[in-house]
Design an enzyme around this catalytic site. Structure first.
Site, PDB file in Angstrom:
ATOM      1  CB  ALA A 163     -23.081 -12.934  28.935  1.00  0.00           C
TER       2      ALA A 163
ATOM      3  CG  ASN B 274     -17.487   0.504  22.245  1.00  0.00           C
ATOM      4  OD1 ASN B 274     -16.409   0.289  22.806  1.00  0.00           O
ATOM      5  ND2 ASN B 274     -18.104   1.675  22.343  1.00  0.00           N
TER       6      ASN B 274
ATOM      7  CE  LYS C  49     -21.792  -2.621  21.326  1.00  0.00           C
ATOM      8  NZ  LYS C  49     -22.111  -1.864  22.543  1.00  0.00           N
TER       9      LYS C  49
END
Length: 490
Positions: free
Chosen positions: A376, A321, A300
């Site tokens: 994260a 995404n 991503k």
């Protein structure tokens, strides 16, 4: 769901049957028909104590569908280790007794067809096959191989490779679309899955699907081919969409997108794409036919570098995404829909449970709440930015502390060491969000936090949706928390 105004293609769906007894083989043929097969492939080499004339008569007398007879020798990946002449005699007998197709290996095809003078004008057709253990050859080498197979006088040719990279499949698609005779061509394994599903788009004669209860590694089931993918509706104009991820076996995207495409009459197909190299993937699949992609783990963030344009929200989050190939100029445009999807799913659950503190002035039930984020990466970034936009106070844990600090700085939050997570004590009423693969199939017994702390959270969200109810969600629900699964976000 139905299919609005969509015509079926001519590609056949074949179920390979590898039962060890004749009775079970006959039973499996009928099961295959019920489950949507057009053809069954009978693997004679799997039958114990096979008696050619007796057993072939039973199979062919009871067939509910056209039958493809295969008698695969050990040297071509099968189980037969006996006399080669007897094997070839059995295949010839199958054709005489009314088999619709028989499969001959390229190595023996020319000699057998000459020696036994197989009637090419009879009812049964001859498929000449070749299995390559190595990576998919170049386009030129494939063309030479196909020419060699055609020279045997085959009615149909079959080529199977073992792709080491999804980009190799483009050569198979090229071959399918340019071959001048019926061709079955695909690659085995997870990286080869889309060569089965998309074969009808490029003119493939046949695709394979396994019957329920008898899975074949690397093959979709008959049910998924018919219902989740709807392969009978794929044609040359079908637009291809897919999930770019590694791993990709957990994906449920095809179950959502494809029936929806068919329901609204859109000629599209959504497939799982196990990608190893983003640069090579986008170089090879640059055709307008590959119209858009979902982006999953672990790409991503990295995929931003391959987008021609990035939506401002995705740019600020630092993760994409969703990618759409703009029809007018072919440019790849990246978006982030994770942010709104995840935060809205959490807000909706809080509102349904009446957790708004009765303050109409609050624009979101997350305002002022402590939002504990684990992970994260791309999904974590989307959650962090979403939580910040709703006025939550964000604390971030990640195995990479520098990454956690960077994200915390971007959302005016706080980063803590991942090792501290197991003893972290949240304030009462906090929100917990897992944005890591912890708990994803097949490692479903893991959770990212200490179980004893789950009772302090008002709501627990898990971005993992395979399984739908992860261990984290089960434990959180038992502790009294509201739970939201990755399915709601999805």
């Amino acid at each position: 769901m139905g299919s609005v105004g969509m015509l079926k293609n001519s590609t056949k769906i074949c179920a390979p049957l590898m039962s060890q007894s004749i009775d079970q083989m006959v039973n499996d043929m009928f099961q295959a028909k019920v489950q949507g097969a057009d053809v069954v492939e009978i693997r004679l080499d799997c039958i114990k104590n096979f008696q050619p004339r007796q057993d072939l008569k039973i199979i062919l007398k009871n067939k509910p569908l056209p039958v493809l007879i295969v008698y695969r020798p050990k040297w071509e990946g099968g189980q037969y280790e006996g006399d080669e002449h007897m094997r070839l005699e059995a295949l010839n007998l199958a054709k005489e007794l009314g088999a619709d197709y028989i499969d001959l290996e390229l190595k023996v095809a020319s000699d057998l067809m000459e020696e036994h003078k197989l009637d090419q004008h009879g009812g049964g057709k001859v498929i000449v096959s070749c299995y390559l253990d190595s990576a998919t050859p170049s386009k030129e080498d494939l063309s030479h191989l196909v020419a060699c197979m055609q020279s045997t006088g085959a009615d149909i040719i079959k080529l199977v490779t073992n792709a080491t990279n999804i980009t190799e499949l483009a050569r198979i698609f090229h071959l399918l679309s340019h071959c001048q005779m019926p061709l079955i061509a695909y690659s085995i394994g997870d990286r080869g899955l889309i060569s089965q599903i998309l074969a009808p788009k490029f003119g493939g004669f046949l695709v394979y699907g396994s019957i329920e209860g008898n899975p074949v590694p690397g093959l979709p089931t008959l049910d998924s081919l018919r219902h989740a993918y709807g392969v009978e509706y794929i044609n040359v104009d079908t637009k291809v969409f897919g999930l770019i991820s590694k791993p990709v076996s957990h994906s449920k995207g095809h179950i959502l997108h494809n029936p929806t495409f068919r329901h609204v009459g859109y000629n599209g197909m959504y497939v799982p794409m196990l990608v190893d190299d983003l640069k090579e993937f986008f170089r090879v699949y640059s055709s307008p036919d590959f119209a858009g992609f979902s982006i999953g783990i672990p790409y991503k963030e990295a995929v931003i570098g391959f987008c021609d344009e990035v939506h401002p929200l995705a740019q600020s989050i630092g993760a994409v995404n969703t990618i759409i190939r703009r029809p007018s100029n072919g440019k790849l445009v990246g978006y982030n829909t994770d942010c709104e999807a995840s935060i809205t799913a959490i807000e909706d659950a809080l509102k349904v449970m009446g957790c708004t503190d009765g303050e109409a002035s609050f624009p979101s039930p997350l305002t002022g709440k402590l939002f504990v984020l684990v992970g994260a990466g791309g999904a974590g970034k989307a959650l962090a930015f979403g939580a910040k936009s709703r006025g939550a106070r964000v604390i971030i844990f990640d195995i990479d502390f520098d990454r956690a600090k960077s994200l915390a700085h971007a959302v005016s939050g706080e980063a803590q060491l991942y090792e501290e997570l197991v003893k972290f004590q949240p304030e009462k009423g906090a929100i917990l969000a897992n944005a890591t693969p912890v708990g994803m199939h097949p490692n479903t017994d893991r959770i990212p936090v200490a179980e004893v702390t789950l009772g302090d959270y008002k709501l627990v969200f898990d971005s993992v949706y395979t399984p739908r109810r992860t261990r984290l969600l089960k434990e959180a629900k038992a502790a009294g928390a509201i739970i939201v699964s990755g399915v709601e976000m999805f």
